[in-house]
Motif scaffolding. Structure first.
Motif, short mmCIF file in Angstrom:
data_model
loop_
_atom_site.label_atom_id
_atom_site.label_comp_id
_atom_site.label_asym_id
_atom_site.label_seq_id
_atom_site.Cartn_x
_atom_site.Cartn_y
_atom_site.Cartn_z
N THR A 240 0.76 -1.06 -0.14
CA THR A 240 0.10 0.05 0.15
C THR A 240 0.85 1.32 0.32
O THR A 240 1.78 1.54 0.79
CB THR A 240 -0.82 -0.15 1.10
N VAL A 241 0.63 2.11 -1.00
CA VAL A 241 1.56 3.21 -0.98
C VAL A 241 1.18 4.28 0.00
O VAL A 241 -0.01 4.69 0.21
CB VAL A 241 1.07 4.00 -2.45
N PRO A 242 2.11 4.62 0.87
CA PRO A 242 1.96 5.68 1.97
C PRO A 242 1.33 6.86 1.42
O PRO A 242 1.32 7.39 0.46
CB PRO A 242 3.23 5.93 2.67
N LEU A 243 0.41 7.64 2.31
CA LEU A 243 -0.10 8.75 2.12
C LEU A 243 -1.32 8.85 1.05
O LEU A 243 -2.13 9.56 1.00
CB LEU A 243 0.76 10.13 1.65
N PHE A 244 -1.19 7.88 0.02
CA PHE A 244 -2.05 7.86 -1.15
C PHE A 244 -3.16 6.49 -0.97
O PHE A 244 -4.01 6.45 -1.75
CB PHE A 244 -1.57 8.06 -2.58
N SER A 245 -2.50 5.44 -0.35
CA SER A 245 -3.22 4.35 -0.33
C SER A 245 -3.50 3.53 -1.55
O SER A 245 -4.43 2.57 -1.29
CB SER A 245 -4.42 4.61 0.44
N HIS A 246 -2.99 3.71 -2.71
CA HIS A 246 -3.51 2.77 -3.52
C HIS A 246 -2.34 1.65 -3.68
O HIS A 246 -1.34 1.53 -3.04
CB HIS A 246 -3.37 3.49 -4.84
#
Ligand SMILES: [Zn+2]
Ligand SMILES: [Zn+2]
Length: 865
Positions: A240-246
């Protein structure tokens, strides 16, 4: 025109140059399309019309003018065209500046018109400068890339390459300048070194290092090396990409460096070229985080609308806030920037037009061209073989050649115009016929325009009158002169286009010149205050001095450091030659009835032989584009052979009325005319002036000097004659004699050769000179003895006088050998080595002489009161 007789006492370059500029006609330099002579077409660089000629232009144009003038004299039908490469961003920026607008404030065509107006003004200014410098340009072959006549050809070439499959459009990552808001080609990326921050942060439990945190929203994968045991458990997982959550996949790739950072890297679309490679290989998503204006897009959530730099700070702050920023360290970095405005480039994926780069084709043609200097070919080869992407030719600007294409609004079909209708601006007019595929009459014209290199890379075709279809009769051209800074652009693109459009190389040869550096050895720049303009140089020393500086400043292809000393030396050379011509003309005219006689005297044959060798040398140098070598050889001949030696040798003859005077007059005339000929390509004003005074004719109408004399004996004997005179002059000087004082009788023994100098040496040195081709008949006597008192004194003390007396009394035979002892008062006294040495004199037939030697040649000077 002044009459040949009145030769000013001093050479007034400004006056002479102005007069010859008035005298030369444009037609004198036209290419003759109907001529049977061999052709020599120069594919000259079309400068960008900035309005000013700088010293680098001057260098380039001097080289080209030397070649053009030389080749004309060698009997070629020369084309020296002048082009203007008009389109492009610098003019757009200037127009925006002058009118206080941006390109979007007024209609496209109005903006273009302002660009055209400014360009016309600038061209006119530069034309005037080129004319003032007397370049022998063929103004009938002038071309201006923004004019319809020219850009019709650019469009025709585009359509031809489109049909032949060289040109395609596609959405593909390209280098993009977000300030200029246009795609740019790799060749337009300028690299600079700087230091950036490498940021380590926690990426869903994995440590990742990045220099571009603002691209986090564009993250499409995390890559690790397949053998990296630390990440084996992540195989097949997503993170999960931090700050963006995708969610993004974890991919394995051999090219990930496990030793860099944590060994795990994030792939964004697109941080750099490597991202593009990984994106393609792993068939990843495309997430566009930055738009064409450098603004964060809507996928960036709360960061959208920020500029990239702002976004970087905001994301780092948020990482810190949420405790995922682990550490930061400095990292040296090579950043690609826009060649024009130095903004760091982004890699954006957009629909663009591309030209296929067929490396093999380009390399093959490049090798068929002769490169001067040879090593410049390597630069093109390296550039070509490392090309990874095709050439992006579409630009999102205005002042350029329109891409002549429409798209059907209904079905998307691409429509192209008939070649007969070119040029077209598809944003202003519509196709003649409805869409062939769906019958719709709604179209949208392509708004992208062409890279300006698409204009200038067909220059060899344009100047040979290409019709857009068949290879011109006068193709390929003979020479492309250009700077080494545009090998990867202009040279590369021209070869590419020539191969695509004709299947042939564009030129037989390419001549690559260096850059001009300031007197301090650095690139000229306002900030260094080391800029020299051609104007200030010409104002002080004239065009010809500038031309000499350019020609001798350095070997062709090397950078050339500007030097006022070189300019002054050039001016002095002209003064010296002017004085020689004035002196010679007085002599030549003294007796107009003097018949032209083929010279028989040694000095004359010697001079003409050296002249012949100089012509050969200069011819070879110019054939190889070695301008410095040619001019140095002319200067050496004029200074040392002609001025310092020959003129001194024959002055006596010229001032007298011996029959051999005619030979000297003839020799001088032939030599000066040939010198003017050799100098004509280098310093055309000076050469024209002198030649006119000598003959009443124009040097530009003459052929290249042709004198073939291979009289090696004349060179050898004459060289000796010159050495003899120099040695006798030095002898006079050392003896305190005036140069014109009588020297007496000199016998010169030349055992290896028989010399007859016709009395030149005698007249020059005011001596009676007798040449004898035999071994010298000299008698050597000991005329004195010198004692070394440093040895005699301490060794013999009170006896010293007696010892010296005893030595003096020894017979000559003993003195010439080794003397180890003498008898004094019946006792034997040992003489230490080096205590004395005999002084020899020479006599001829009993008369004492001074002896000078040059190798086995002996000069015996009988001193008479
Ligand atoms: Zn830019
Ligand atoms: Zn259609």
């Amino acid at each position: 025109m002044s009459s040949p007789e009145d030769l000013n006492k001093t050479y007034e370059c400004a006056e002479v140059e102005r007069r010859w500029l008035d005298q030369w006609r444009d037609e004198d330099f036209y290419f003759d399309w109907g001529s049977a002579k061999p052709r020599y077409i120069i594919d000259t660089p079309p400068p960008y019309p900035t309005g000013r000629l700088h010293i680098g232009h001057a260098l380039n144009w001097v080289y080209m003018d030397i070649i053009a003038r030389y080749k004309r004299m060698r009997g070629y039908n020369v084309m020296f065209p002048q082009g203007w490469d008009c389109h492009g961003l610098p003019t757009e920026v200037k127009v925006e500046e002058i009118h206080g607008i941006t390109k979007n404030d007024i209609p496209r065509d109005e903006f273009r018109q302002k660009c055209r107006d400014l360009t016309h003004e600038n061209i006119e200014r530069m034309r005037t400068s080129l004319r003032l410098m007397g370049f022998s340009i063929d103004w009938s072959s002038e071309y201006i890339t923004m004019e319809e006549k020219y850009y019709s050809l650019t469009q025709a070439s585009f359509l031809r390459m489109l049909k032949d499959g060289y040109i395609y459009q596609s959405e593909h990552p390209v280098n993009y300048c977000t300030r200029c808001e246009t795609a740019i080609a790799f060749a337009e990326v300028a690299y600079t070194e700087n230091t950036t921050l490498l940021n380590y942060f926690t990426f869903d439990g994995v440590e990742i290092a990045t220099t571009r945190p603002e691209l986090l929203a564009a993250c499409v994968a995390v890559a690790v090396h397949p053998d990296d045991a630390r990440y084996a458990k992540l195989r097949g997982q997503s993170l999960t990409v931090p700050l963006f959550s995708h969610q993004v996949p974890v991919v394995e790739d051999e090219s990930v460096d496990p030793t860099f950072g944590s060994g795990a890297v994030m792939i964004c679309t697109f941080g750099d070229k490597q991202d593009v490679v990984w994106w393609k290989t792993h068939n990843l998503d495309l997430r566009k985080a930055i738009d064409q204006t450098g603004t964060m897009t809507s996928i960036c959530g709360r960061y959208s609308g920020m500029k990239a730099k702002e976004c970087r700070s905001a994301i780092l702050a948020d990482m810190e806030e949420s405790g995922i920023l682990i550490r930061q360290e400095d990292l040296p970095q090579r950043v690609g920037t826009c060649w024009r405005c130095r903004t760091p480039i982004e890699i954006l994926s957009e629909r663009q037009w591309f030209v296929k780069v067929k490396q093999d084709e380009i390399l093959k043609a490049a090798k068929e061209v002769s490169w001067y200097p040879e090593h410049m070919l390597v630069r093109l080869e390296n550039w070509t073989s490392q090309m990874e992407w095709d050439w992006c030719i579409s630009r999102q600007r205005l002042f350029a050649t329109p891409i002549p294409v429409w798209f059907c609004s209904a079905c998307g079909e691409m429509i192209i115009p008939d070649e007969a209708d070119l040029p077209v601006d598809p944003t202003l007019i519509s196709p003649k016929n409805p869409c062939p595929s769906c019958g719709s009459t709604e179209f949208s014209g392509e708004t992208d325009v062409l890279d300006t290199w698409m204009d200038s890379s067909i220059s060899p075709l344009a100047i040979t009158r290409w019709d857009g279809k068949t290879t011109p009769e006068h193709y390929p051209t003979q020479l492309r002169p250009q700077g080494h800074d545009i090998i990867r652009t202009w040279a590369f693109y021209t070869i590419l286009r020539s191969m695509a459009l004709t299947g042939e190389k564009p030129w037989d040869s390419i001549l690559v010149n260096g850059m001009v550096l300031g007197e301090d050895g650095f690139k000229m720049s306002k900030s260094r205050n080391n800029v020299i303009t051609p104007d200030e140089l010409i104002d002080r020393y004239g065009v010809d001095a500038l031309r000499q500086w350019a020609a001798v400043g350095s070997a062709t292809g090397s950078d050339i450091t500007f030097s006022w000393n070189d300019v002054v030396a050039a001016s002095r050379f002209q003064t010296k030659l002017w004085n020689i011509v004035r002196f010679s003309l007085l002599q030549i005219r003294k007796d107009d009835t003097t018949p032209a006689v083929h010279p028989t005297e040694l000095a004359d044959r010697w001079l003409l032989s050296h002249l012949s060798a100089t012509i050969t040398e200069v011819t070879e140098a110019l054939d190889a584009y070695q301008f410095d070598r040619g001019l140095k050889s002319i200067r050496d001949f004029a200074w040392s052979i002609l001025a310092d030696n020959y003129l001194e040798l024959v002055k006596g003859r010229l001032y007298g009325d011996t029959p051999s005077r005619a030979g000297a007059v003839y020799t001088l005339k032939v030599t000066l005319e040939a010198l003017c000929g050799m100098l004509a390509p280098y310093i055309p004003f000076f050469a024209s002036e002198c030649y006119y005074h000598l003959t009443g004719n124009r040097i530009i109408d003459q052929s290249w000097p042709d004198l073939r004399l291979q009289d090696t004996a004349a060179i050898r004997d004459g060289d000796l004659l010159v050495s003899v005179v120099a040695l006798l002059r030095k002898y006079k000087h050392d003896a305190g004699l005036a140069l014109n004082a009588p020297l007496g009788h000199v016998t010169i023994y030349t055992p290896q050769m028989a010399i007859d100098d016709g009395g030149d040496a005698g007249r020059t040195t005011n001596a009676e000179i007798e040449w004898r081709s035999e071994e010298p008949h000299l008698d050597r006597i000991i005329s004195d003895i010198t004692f070394n008192m440093g040895i005699i004194g301490p060794t013999f003390r009170k006896e010293a006088g007696a010892v010296m007396q005893a030595i003096r009394s020894l017979p000559s035979e003993s003195l010439a050998g080794v003397v180890s002892s003498v008898q004094i008062n019946e006792s034997e006294v040992a003489i230490p080595e080096g205590a004395f040495s005999p002084v020899y004199s020479y006599t001829i037939e009993g008369e004492e002489v001074d002896v000078l030697m040059i190798g086995d040649v002996v000069l015996a000077i009988r001193k008479r009161a």
